[in-house]
Design a protein around this motif. Structure first.
Motif, PDB file in Angstrom:
ATOM      1  N   GLN A  27      23.780  -4.179  71.394  1.00 57.48           N
ATOM      2  CA  GLN A  27      23.298  -3.831  70.059  1.00 57.48           C
ATOM      3  C   GLN A  27      22.384  -2.628  70.125  1.00 57.48           C
ATOM      4  OE1 GLN A  27      20.473  -6.489  68.396  1.00 57.48           O
ATOM      5  NE2 GLN A  27      20.700  -5.756  66.321  1.00 57.48           N
ATOM      6  N   SER A  28      21.687  -2.476  71.257  1.00 60.88           N
ATOM      7  CA  SER A  28      20.708  -1.409  71.373  1.00 60.88           C
ATOM      8  C   SER A  28      21.338  -0.070  71.685  1.00 60.88           C
ATOM      9  CB  SER A  28      19.690  -1.758  72.458  1.00 60.88           C
ATOM     10  OG  SER A  28      19.012  -2.933  72.103  1.00 60.88           O
ATOM     11  N   ILE A  29      22.617  -0.040  72.117  1.00 56.09           N
ATOM     12  CA  ILE A  29      23.287   1.236  72.301  1.00 56.09           C
ATOM     13  C   ILE A  29      23.846   1.617  70.941  1.00 56.09           C
ATOM     14  CG2 ILE A  29      25.089   2.467  73.523  1.00 56.09           C
ATOM     15  CD1 ILE A  29      24.875   0.557  75.761  1.00 56.09           C
ATOM     16  N   THR A  30      23.160   2.474  70.220  1.00 57.01           N
ATOM     17  CA  THR A  30      23.498   2.778  68.848  1.00 57.01           C
ATOM     18  C   THR A  30      24.102   4.148  68.709  1.00 57.01           C
ATOM     19  OG1 THR A  30      21.321   3.673  68.432  1.00 57.01           O
ATOM     20  CG2 THR A  30      21.614   1.317  68.050  1.00 57.01           C
ATOM     21  N   ASP A  31      24.679   4.388  67.523  1.00 51.90           N
ATOM     22  CA  ASP A  31      25.220   5.699  67.210  1.00 51.90           C
ATOM     23  C   ASP A  31      24.780   6.006  65.799  1.00 51.90           C
ATOM     24  OD1 ASP A  31      27.721   7.086  68.925  1.00 51.90           O
ATOM     25  OD2 ASP A  31      27.379   7.877  66.916  1.00 51.90           O
ATOM     26  N   GLN A  32      25.130   7.216  65.272  1.00 47.06           N
ATOM     27  CA  GLN A  32      24.623   7.531  63.951  1.00 47.06           C
ATOM     28  C   GLN A  32      25.258   6.695  62.854  1.00 47.06           C
ATOM     29  OE1 GLN A  32      26.156   9.711  66.169  1.00 47.06           O
ATOM     30  NE2 GLN A  32      26.537  11.583  65.097  1.00 47.06           N
ATOM     31  N   ASN A  33      26.185   5.835  63.223  1.00 44.13           N
ATOM     32  CA  ASN A  33      26.823   4.990  62.232  1.00 44.13           C
ATOM     33  C   ASN A  33      26.430   3.533  62.390  1.00 44.13           C
ATOM     34  OD1 ASN A  33      27.915   4.799  64.662  1.00 44.13           O
ATOM     35  ND2 ASN A  33      29.962   5.437  64.097  1.00 44.13           N
ATOM     36  N   THR A  34      25.324   3.247  63.028  1.00 45.00           N
ATOM     37  CA  THR A  34      24.914   1.871  63.212  1.00 45.00           C
ATOM     38  C   THR A  34      24.217   1.350  61.964  1.00 45.00           C
ATOM     39  OG1 THR A  34      23.863   0.377  64.771  1.00 45.00           O
ATOM     40  CG2 THR A  34      22.709   2.419  64.277  1.00 45.00           C
ATOM     41  N   VAL A  35      23.560   0.226  62.082  1.00 43.21           N
ATOM     42  CA  VAL A  35      22.996  -0.448  60.923  1.00 43.21           C
ATOM     43  C   VAL A  35      21.920   0.389  60.265  1.00 43.21           C
ATOM     44  CG1 VAL A  35      23.524  -2.724  61.838  1.00 43.21           C
ATOM     45  CG2 VAL A  35      21.355  -1.672  62.398  1.00 43.21           C
ATOM     46  N   PHE A 443      30.987   0.549  55.119  1.00 46.83           N
ATOM     47  CA  PHE A 443      31.729  -0.254  54.149  1.00 46.83           C
ATOM     48  C   PHE A 443      30.807  -1.129  53.307  1.00 46.83           C
ATOM     49  CE2 PHE A 443      34.943   0.496  57.450  1.00 46.83           C
ATOM     50  CZ  PHE A 443      36.008   0.920  56.680  1.00 46.83           C
ATOM     51  N   GLY A 444      29.529  -1.153  53.644  1.00 52.95           N
ATOM     52  CA  GLY A 444      28.636  -2.108  53.014  1.00 52.95           C
ATOM     53  C   GLY A 444      28.675  -3.425  53.756  1.00 52.95           C
ATOM     54  N   TYR A 445      27.825  -4.364  53.339  1.00 52.10           N
ATOM     55  CA  TYR A 445      27.746  -5.679  53.972  1.00 52.10           C
ATOM     56  C   TYR A 445      27.466  -5.559  55.474  1.00 52.10           C
ATOM     57  CZ  TYR A 445      29.915  -6.975  49.568  1.00 52.10           C
ATOM     58  OH  TYR A 445      30.207  -7.115  48.239  1.00 52.10           O
ATOM     59  N   GLN A 491      24.696  -8.705  59.977  1.00 57.90           N
ATOM     60  CA  GLN A 491      24.441  -9.470  58.773  1.00 57.90           C
ATOM     61  C   GLN A 491      23.369 -10.491  59.085  1.00 57.90           C
ATOM     62  OE1 GLN A 491      26.242  -8.650  55.933  1.00 57.90           O
ATOM     63  NE2 GLN A 491      24.827  -9.894  54.759  1.00 57.90           N
ATOM     64  N   ASP A 492      22.212 -10.345  58.428  1.00 62.77           N
ATOM     65  CA  ASP A 492      21.070 -11.201  58.725  1.00 62.77           C
ATOM     66  C   ASP A 492      20.739 -11.100  60.217  1.00 62.77           C
ATOM     67  OD1 ASP A 492      20.912 -11.998  56.040  1.00 62.77           O
ATOM     68  OD2 ASP A 492      22.423 -13.551  56.372  1.00 62.77           O
ATOM     69  N   ASN A 493      20.818 -12.218  60.950  1.00 65.32           N
ATOM     70  CA  ASN A 493      20.447 -12.186  62.362  1.00 65.32           C
ATOM     71  C   ASN A 493      21.651 -12.049  63.297  1.00 65.32           C
ATOM     72  OD1 ASN A 493      17.739 -12.603  61.646  1.00 65.32           O
ATOM     73  ND2 ASN A 493      18.044 -14.824  61.591  1.00 65.32           N
ATOM     74  N   LEU A 494      22.851 -11.959  62.748  1.00 65.13           N
ATOM     75  CA  LEU A 494      24.068 -11.861  63.553  1.00 65.13           C
ATOM     76  C   LEU A 494      24.500 -10.405  63.680  1.00 65.13           C
ATOM     77  CD1 LEU A 494      26.084 -14.830  62.007  1.00 65.13           C
ATOM     78  CD2 LEU A 494      24.987 -14.791  64.256  1.00 65.13           C
ATOM     79  N   PHE A 495      25.127 -10.054  64.784  1.00 66.20           N
ATOM     80  CA  PHE A 495      25.647  -8.701  64.954  1.00 66.20           C
ATOM     81  C   PHE A 495      26.833  -8.723  65.902  1.00 66.20           C
ATOM     82  CE2 PHE A 495      22.419  -9.331  68.200  1.00 66.20           C
ATOM     83  CZ  PHE A 495      23.044  -8.880  69.356  1.00 66.20           C
ATOM     84  N   GLY A 527      26.155 -11.175  69.155  1.00 68.18           N
ATOM     85  CA  GLY A 527      24.975 -11.980  69.409  1.00 68.18           C
ATOM     86  C   GLY A 527      24.205 -12.336  68.158  1.00 68.18           C
ATOM     87  N   TRP A 528      23.067 -12.916  68.386  1.00 70.80           N
ATOM     88  CA  TRP A 528      22.174 -13.377  67.323  1.00 70.80           C
ATOM     89  C   TRP A 528      20.750 -13.072  67.752  1.00 70.80           C
ATOM     90  CZ3 TRP A 528      18.334 -17.209  67.517  1.00 70.80           C
ATOM     91  CH2 TRP A 528      17.816 -17.625  66.282  1.00 70.80           C
ATOM     92  N   ASP A 529      19.935 -12.537  66.801  1.00 70.57           N
ATOM     93  CA  ASP A 529      18.575 -12.144  67.142  1.00 70.57           C
ATOM     94  C   ASP A 529      17.718 -12.189  65.883  1.00 70.57           C
ATOM     95  OD1 ASP A 529      16.254 -11.065  68.098  1.00 70.57           O
ATOM     96  OD2 ASP A 529      17.085  -9.092  68.545  1.00 70.57           O
ATOM     97  N   ASN A 530      16.668 -13.020  65.901  1.00 66.13           N
ATOM     98  CA  ASN A 530      15.770 -13.087  64.748  1.00 66.13           C
ATOM     99  C   ASN A 530      14.376 -12.550  65.051  1.00 66.13           C
ATOM    100  OD1 ASN A 530      14.594 -15.046  66.325  1.00 66.13           O
ATOM    101  ND2 ASN A 530      14.749 -16.698  64.805  1.00 66.13           N
TER     102      ASN A 530
END
Length: 610
Positions: A27-35, A443-445, A491-495, A527-530
């Motif tokens: 999740q931490s390897i991001t790009d300009q299109n991440t969350v 796409f949203g969501y 979405q929320d704590n899931l990715f 994964g899941w992370d809160n």
């Protein structure tokens, strides 16, 4: 110091810990299109000044602080292997030689920076990336595509920059992680920050019994390192000044000609950076740096001492013409000395002048630049770049990037004595032109989609092979073509994240793939992370690589976990290569066998912070 751990007990403890926790690896390897939150990530490598990652008209990824903190014992080659567009070729585990290929370009086409200072070494056409320590690093930026306009030689394939932390609060912390094969790392850190002034100290110690690295040879290659980093500075609205020093040294084992061998290493960085705002529209930045790299083979049939020392001055002015555009003009001087105690002592100087223009409004983000570089040994080179991102809608953008780059031979490629270096004083510098087209869409969501296609053409590619007795020579032309597709969801704590890269590096004369670069590359994570508990599982899969010897593909799974018990205590656990997959990485000519990758490494750790 040595810590003995029973693997069964350790794995059991980790399994229990995973009932509560985990980390955010891929999740931490991001790009300009991440969350959306990471769309505000600031990067500096593409433009030499801070920009939001979503506005940069090139493809750039970030390994952030959260991922770096999840496992102190993880090394840079393993972190980079989680990026589908990169191929990491390592001849074994910790401390063993590793090369990084960005989008199929050669290992020597990847420029490594430490806080702006180049750290590629001059005795061989690469750098000692397994020997870098990440203890004080805030984030790692991976720029894909040419960057000679910004940084001069070597950046044909791209740039990987390690960026240090700057303290923002007062704290003291200690971290310990321990795992199988007597592997451990301990870190002690102290930060102080008040009224714009800050100071930071880090110290670390790492040790492992290591892994078997050659098939059929049960011996393990141990590795240890220790080091420190210190940084002081002030950051005010109108000015800033910082000074840092970091040193990392240790010892590693390796095997050649069937006999055990060993090396000592040391890398050290001095860095002074200053900023002065003359007014709201004009800013002056200057950096004075020195990077030293020593690699001494102390136990071998062929002992040697290889030293590189680089001194660099970089100074530029940024003029904000209006809220939408700016101009950056600067000059960079680099003096590099490389020596082998018994065989050579060589130095080279380069001076580069660069000019860059940026424009940004609601529809466009553009970046154009030109650089003139005078190389003492290889003459004058001019490179340029034109890049633009078009925001078709608030959720969709398209970008294109065209750039030229070059790379001059290093000492180890041009010296004639000793002959086994393969030097050729008649080598010509490599020249390249790259084209790229990409898109990013939301796409949203929480669902993000991105992709890109690219091609890099290189003239005078420097290679060596058995047909010339491993002497370097120039190929007329080579072409690296590829594409990338990625999908990220949160979405929320899931990715969940997925990235696929197809890479085809071709020698235009023989129509054969360059070695060590698999065409098919896939990474997956979920994964899941809160923020208090987390759990991530990630997969890295690589296809077979075309080589003189068959190097088949492989797939490995990592699991990461954490539990932030309270603001002062965090426990975490990691399992690297969960399936204990043993796969070939390269052929060893001396012993007629394959190098093999590291097996499973289960570990657990704790951080105390005050």
């Amino acid at each position: 110091m040595s810590i003995s751990l029973q693997p069964t007990a350790l794995v059991g403890a980790i399994a229990m810990a995973m009932g509560f926790s985990s980390s955010v690896s891929a999740q931490s390897i991001t790009d300009q299109n991440t969350v959306n939150a990471s769309l505000e990530t600031l990067v500096v490598t593409a433009t030499r000044s801070e920009e939001k990652i979503k506005n940069v008209p090139v493809r750039i990824s970030v390994i952030d602080e959260k991922m770096l903190e999840q496992s102190p014992i993880v090394d840079l080659p393993h972190l980079l292997s989680k990026e589908a567009g990169l191929t990491v070729h390592q001849t074994g585990g910790y401390g063993q030689t590793a090369s990084v290929f960005i989008r199929g370009a050669g290992a020597s086409h990847t420029l490594f920076l430490h806080d702006g200072m180049r750290s590629n070494i001059a005795t061989v056409a690469s750098t000692n990336i397994p020997l870098f320590d990440l203890t004080d690093i805030k984030q790692i930026e991976i720029l894909k595509g040419p960057a000679s306009v910004q940084y001069g030689t070597d950046a044909i394939g791209g740039v990987i920059q390690l960026i240090s932390k700057t303290p923002t609060e007062n704290k003291v912390f200690t971290t310990l992680e321990a795992g199988e094969r007597n592997t451990y790392k301990s870190i002690l850190g102290v930060d102080g920050a008040e009224d714009g002034f800050y100071a930071q100290i880090r110290s670390q110690r790492f040790e492992t019994d290591g892994d078997q690295i050659i098939a059929g040879d049960e011996r393990k290659a141990g590795f240890d390192q220790k080091g420190y980093a210190a940084k002081v500075g002030v950051e005010k609205e109108t000015y800033g000044l910082s000074a840092e020093i970091k040193e990392n040294k240790g010892t590693g084992d390796y095997f050649s000609y069937g006999a055990p061998e060993a090396y000592d290493f040391m890398n050290r960085l001095y860095n002074i950076q200053g900023r002065l705002n003359f007014n709201d529209n004009l800013t002056w930045n200057t950096r004075l740096s020195q990077f030293e790299d020593q690699y001494n083979v102390v136990k071998s049939l062929y002992p040697s001492i290889l030293d590189t020392e680089q001194q660099e001055i970089d100074s530029n002015l940024k003029w904000q013409l209006n809220p939408n555009q700016n101009i950056l003009f600067g000059a960079q001087f680099n003096k590099t000395e490389a020596k082998n105690i018994k065989n050579f002592n060589s130095d080279n100087e380069t001076v580069g002048y660069y000019l860059q223009h940026q424009f940004k409004n609601d529809l466009f983000s553009t970046q154009t630049g030109i650089r003139l570089e005078e190389n003492q040994q290889f003459g004058t080179h001019t490179v340029g770049q034109i890049a633009a991102r078009y925001f078709a809608t608030p959720k969709t953008s398209i970008y294109t990037n065209i750039g030229t780059a070059f790379r001059a031979p290093v000492v180890g490629q041009i010296i004639t004595e000793p002959a086994w270096w393969g030097g050729n004083p008649d080598l010509k510098p490599e020249k390249s032109v790259s084209y790229e087209l990409g898109f990013d869409h939301s796409f949203g969501y929480g669902l993000q989609f991105y992709g890109s296609v690219y091609q890099t053409k290189i003239d005078n590619l420097m290679v060596s092979d058995s047909s010339t007795g491993w002497k370097y020579y120039n190929l007329d032309k080579a072409t690296f073509t590829g594409s990338e597709l990625g999908l990220k969801w949160k979405q929320d704590n899931l990715f969940a994240n997925a990235e696929y890269a197809y890479i085809q590096p071709k020698d235009d004369e023989t129509d054969q793939d360059a070695p060590n670069r698999p065409r098919q590359n896939l990474t997956l994570s979920a994964g899941w992370d809160n923020g208090i508990y987390g759990l991530t599982t990630s997969l890295v899969a690589k296809g077979s690589a075309k080589d003189a010897h068959d190097v088949p593909g492989y797939a490995t799974i990592d699991m990461n976990a954490y539990w932030q018990i309270n603001p002062h205590i965090k426990v975490f656990s990691n399992i690297r290569n969960l399936g204990d997959t043993t796969y070939k990485t390269a052929w060893n000519n001396q012993v007629n066998s394959y190098y093999i990758a590291s097996g499973r490494l289960a570990s657990a750790g704790v951080t105390f912070r005050y």
